[in-house]
Design a protein around this motif. Structure first.
Motif, PDB file in Angstrom:
ATOM      1  N   LEU A   8      12.986 -24.523 -14.234  1.00  0.00           N
ATOM      2  CA  LEU A   8      13.184 -23.317 -13.440  1.00  0.00           C
ATOM      3  C   LEU A   8      12.259 -22.232 -13.972  1.00  0.00           C
ATOM      4  O   LEU A   8      12.393 -21.815 -15.125  1.00  0.00           O
ATOM      5  N   ALA A   9      11.319 -21.781 -13.154  1.00  0.00           N
ATOM      6  CA  ALA A   9      10.397 -20.711 -13.536  1.00  0.00           C
ATOM      7  C   ALA A   9      10.855 -19.418 -12.873  1.00  0.00           C
ATOM      8  O   ALA A   9      10.826 -19.291 -11.647  1.00  0.00           O
ATOM      9  N   GLU A  10      11.310 -18.481 -13.705  1.00  0.00           N
ATOM     10  CA  GLU A  10      11.840 -17.204 -13.213  1.00  0.00           C
ATOM     11  C   GLU A  10      11.612 -16.159 -14.292  1.00  0.00           C
ATOM     12  O   GLU A  10      12.021 -16.361 -15.433  1.00  0.00           O
ATOM     13  N   ASP A  11      10.963 -15.044 -13.913  1.00  0.00           N
ATOM     14  CA  ASP A  11      10.608 -14.034 -14.903  1.00  0.00           C
ATOM     15  C   ASP A  11      11.708 -13.020 -15.200  1.00  0.00           C
ATOM     16  O   ASP A  11      11.592 -12.261 -16.155  1.00  0.00           O
ATOM     17  N   HIS A  12      12.762 -12.995 -14.434  1.00  0.00           N
ATOM     18  CA  HIS A  12      13.888 -12.096 -14.702  1.00  0.00           C
ATOM     19  C   HIS A  12      15.020 -12.904 -15.333  1.00  0.00           C
ATOM     20  O   HIS A  12      15.627 -13.754 -14.661  1.00  0.00           O
ATOM     21  N   PRO A  13      15.332 -12.652 -16.613  1.00  0.00           N
ATOM     22  CA  PRO A  13      16.340 -13.465 -17.319  1.00  0.00           C
ATOM     23  C   PRO A  13      17.701 -13.522 -16.630  1.00  0.00           C
ATOM     24  O   PRO A  13      18.313 -14.594 -16.583  1.00  0.00           O
ATOM     25  N   ASP A  14      18.173 -12.398 -16.099  1.00  0.00           N
ATOM     26  CA  ASP A  14      19.481 -12.416 -15.431  1.00  0.00           C
ATOM     27  C   ASP A  14      19.459 -13.314 -14.200  1.00  0.00           C
ATOM     28  O   ASP A  14      20.410 -14.055 -13.942  1.00  0.00           O
ATOM     29  N   MET A  15      18.376 -13.244 -13.433  1.00  0.00           N
ATOM     30  CA  MET A  15      18.253 -14.095 -12.240  1.00  0.00           C
ATOM     31  C   MET A  15      18.129 -15.559 -12.655  1.00  0.00           C
ATOM     32  O   MET A  15      18.707 -16.444 -12.021  1.00  0.00           O
ATOM     33  N   ALA A  16      17.395 -15.830 -13.715  1.00  0.00           N
ATOM     34  CA  ALA A  16      17.260 -17.212 -14.194  1.00  0.00           C
ATOM     35  C   ALA A  16      18.627 -17.783 -14.556  1.00  0.00           C
ATOM     36  O   ALA A  16      18.950 -18.920 -14.188  1.00  0.00           O
ATOM     37  N   GLN A  17      19.437 -16.993 -15.253  1.00  0.00           N
ATOM     38  CA  GLN A  17      20.774 -17.447 -15.624  1.00  0.00           C
ATOM     39  C   GLN A  17      21.643 -17.664 -14.390  1.00  0.00           C
ATOM     40  O   GLN A  17      22.418 -18.620 -14.312  1.00  0.00           O
ATOM     41  N   HIS A  18      21.516 -16.764 -13.415  1.00  0.00           N
ATOM     42  CA  HIS A  18      22.282 -16.887 -12.170  1.00  0.00           C
ATOM     43  C   HIS A  18      21.912 -18.175 -11.427  1.00  0.00           C
ATOM     44  O   HIS A  18      22.794 -18.938 -10.999  1.00  0.00           O
ATOM     45  N   LEU A  19      20.617 -18.425 -11.274  1.00  0.00           N
ATOM     46  CA  LEU A  19      20.175 -19.630 -10.567  1.00  0.00           C
ATOM     47  C   LEU A  19      20.592 -20.890 -11.322  1.00  0.00           C
ATOM     48  O   LEU A  19      21.030 -21.866 -10.715  1.00  0.00           O
ATOM     49  N   ASP A  53      10.020 -19.180  -8.885  1.00  0.00           N
ATOM     50  CA  ASP A  53       9.778 -17.924  -8.195  1.00  0.00           C
ATOM     51  C   ASP A  53       8.306 -17.931  -7.786  1.00  0.00           C
ATOM     52  O   ASP A  53       7.515 -18.728  -8.298  1.00  0.00           O
ATOM     53  N   ILE A  54       7.934 -17.062  -6.870  1.00  0.00           N
ATOM     54  CA  ILE A  54       6.522 -16.947  -6.495  1.00  0.00           C
ATOM     55  C   ILE A  54       5.875 -15.792  -7.237  1.00  0.00           C
ATOM     56  O   ILE A  54       4.853 -15.955  -7.886  1.00  0.00           O
ATOM     57  N   ALA A  55       6.461 -14.605  -7.142  1.00  0.00           N
ATOM     58  CA  ALA A  55       5.884 -13.406  -7.746  1.00  0.00           C
ATOM     59  C   ALA A  55       6.313 -13.303  -9.203  1.00  0.00           C
ATOM     60  O   ALA A  55       7.437 -12.929  -9.503  1.00  0.00           O
ATOM     61  N   MET A  56       5.402 -13.693 -10.095  1.00  0.00           N
ATOM     62  CA  MET A  56       5.655 -13.608 -11.526  1.00  0.00           C
ATOM     63  C   MET A  56       4.400 -13.046 -12.181  1.00  0.00           C
ATOM     64  O   MET A  56       3.305 -13.173 -11.644  1.00  0.00           O
ATOM     65  N   PRO A  57       4.547 -12.439 -13.351  1.00  0.00           N
ATOM     66  CA  PRO A  57       3.359 -11.908 -14.037  1.00  0.00           C
ATOM     67  C   PRO A  57       2.413 -13.034 -14.444  1.00  0.00           C
ATOM     68  O   PRO A  57       2.848 -14.150 -14.721  1.00  0.00           O
ATOM     69  N   ILE A  59       0.137 -15.943 -13.922  1.00  0.00           N
ATOM     70  CA  ILE A  59      -0.073 -16.977 -12.909  1.00  0.00           C
ATOM     71  C   ILE A  59       1.132 -17.000 -11.969  1.00  0.00           C
ATOM     72  O   ILE A  59       2.269 -17.162 -12.407  1.00  0.00           O
ATOM     73  N   SER A  60       0.883 -16.842 -10.687  1.00  0.00           N
ATOM     74  CA  SER A  60       1.980 -16.855  -9.706  1.00  0.00           C
ATOM     75  C   SER A  60       2.571 -18.252  -9.590  1.00  0.00           C
ATOM     76  O   SER A  60       1.955 -19.250  -9.990  1.00  0.00           O
ATOM     77  N   GLY A  61       3.750 -18.307  -9.011  1.00  0.00           N
ATOM     78  CA  GLY A  61       4.373 -19.604  -8.761  1.00  0.00           C
ATOM     79  C   GLY A  61       3.540 -20.478  -7.841  1.00  0.00           C
ATOM     80  O   GLY A  61       3.462 -21.691  -8.029  1.00  0.00           O
ATOM     81  N   LEU A  62       2.900 -19.851  -6.835  1.00  0.00           N
ATOM     82  CA  LEU A  62       2.042 -20.628  -5.923  1.00  0.00           C
ATOM     83  C   LEU A  62       0.861 -21.237  -6.671  1.00  0.00           C
ATOM     84  O   LEU A  62       0.549 -22.414  -6.490  1.00  0.00           O
ATOM     85  N   ALA A  63       0.203 -20.446  -7.505  1.00  0.00           N
ATOM     86  CA  ALA A  63      -0.946 -20.949  -8.266  1.00  0.00           C
ATOM     87  C   ALA A  63      -0.515 -22.040  -9.244  1.00  0.00           C
ATOM     88  O   ALA A  63      -1.195 -23.060  -9.393  1.00  0.00           O
ATOM     89  N   ALA A  64       0.622 -21.832  -9.908  1.00  0.00           N
ATOM     90  CA  ALA A  64       1.125 -22.844 -10.841  1.00  0.00           C
ATOM     91  C   ALA A  64       1.450 -24.142 -10.103  1.00  0.00           C
ATOM     92  O   ALA A  64       1.106 -25.231 -10.564  1.00  0.00           O
ATOM     93  N   ALA A  65       2.094 -24.019  -8.946  1.00  0.00           N
ATOM     94  CA  ALA A  65       2.440 -25.207  -8.163  1.00  0.00           C
ATOM     95  C   ALA A  65       1.188 -25.973  -7.737  1.00  0.00           C
ATOM     96  O   ALA A  65       1.150 -27.205  -7.817  1.00  0.00           O
ATOM     97  N   ILE A  78      10.602 -26.518  -5.222  1.00  0.00           N
ATOM     98  CA  ILE A  78      11.335 -25.596  -4.358  1.00  0.00           C
ATOM     99  C   ILE A  78      11.006 -24.184  -4.836  1.00  0.00           C
ATOM    100  O   ILE A  78      11.121 -23.895  -6.034  1.00  0.00           O
ATOM    101  N   PHE A  79      10.593 -23.336  -3.930  1.00  0.00           N
ATOM    102  CA  PHE A  79      10.425 -21.934  -4.282  1.00  0.00           C
ATOM    103  C   PHE A  79      11.731 -21.211  -4.020  1.00  0.00           C
ATOM    104  O   PHE A  79      12.333 -21.367  -2.955  1.00  0.00           O
ATOM    105  N   ALA A  80      12.170 -20.425  -4.992  1.00  0.00           N
ATOM    106  CA  ALA A  80      13.338 -19.555  -4.864  1.00  0.00           C
ATOM    107  C   ALA A  80      12.818 -18.148  -5.122  1.00  0.00           C
ATOM    108  O   ALA A  80      12.448 -17.816  -6.250  1.00  0.00           O
ATOM    109  N   THR A  81      12.755 -17.344  -4.083  1.00  0.00           N
ATOM    110  CA  THR A  81      12.041 -16.075  -4.151  1.00  0.00           C
ATOM    111  C   THR A  81      12.652 -15.034  -3.227  1.00  0.00           C
ATOM    112  O   THR A  81      13.365 -15.389  -2.289  1.00  0.00           O
ATOM    113  N   VAL A  82      12.354 -13.775  -3.496  1.00  0.00           N
ATOM    114  CA  VAL A  82      12.783 -12.712  -2.581  1.00  0.00           C
ATOM    115  C   VAL A  82      11.817 -12.584  -1.412  1.00  0.00           C
ATOM    116  O   VAL A  82      12.118 -11.926  -0.424  1.00  0.00           O
TER     117      VAL A  82
END
Length: 139
Positions: A8-19, A53-57, A59-65, A78-82
């Protein structure tokens, strides 16, 4: 039975824990904070599935994928994004994502998205389908 391994790639720790919590104990979830760490984690251990996530500091999720799928096209992503803009959703799917979940849908739909994608299907969450103009349907 071996647990499904998810990165799971997510730059916000609280959201990462939630997901991670939404996936319960059904999956072994390893959290990384950005696209660069995602690429590095896949180099060390190929997962059964990636949620990013897509928008991360950096390398973006799209570029990483893109980078990951060049070497490992079998890994479902699977992208999980706002981000719920039609152009971004279409681009993510065109570039090989098998799922797209808008974070506001994650509580109801993330586990189902994972199940559908692991079964070989594609999953687009209800909010993403709505902005794409698709009629609601059962996934």
């Amino acid at each position: 039975m071996r647990q499904v391994r998810v990165i799971l790639a997510e730059d916000h720790p609280d959201m990462a824990q939630h997901l991670q919590a939404l996936l319960g104990s059904r999956y072994a979830v390893h959290i990384v904070p950005n696209g660069q760490a995602l690429i590095a984690a896949v180099r060390l251990d190929i997962p059964d599935l990636i949620i990013s996530d897509i928008a991360m500091p950096g390398i973006s999720g799209l570029a990483a994928a893109r980078s990951i799928l060049e070497l490992h096209p079998q890994i479902p992503i699977i992208f999980a994004t706002v981000l719920d803009e039609p152009a971004i959703i279409r681009r993510a799917l065109a570039e090989g994502a098998r799922g797209y979940v808008v974070k506001s849908d994650a509580g109801d739909e993330l586990a189902g998205a994972v199940d559908a994608v692991l079964a070989g299907g594609q999953y687009i969450s209800s909010s993403a389908r709505a902005v794409l103009g698709d009629r609601p349907r059962s996934n």
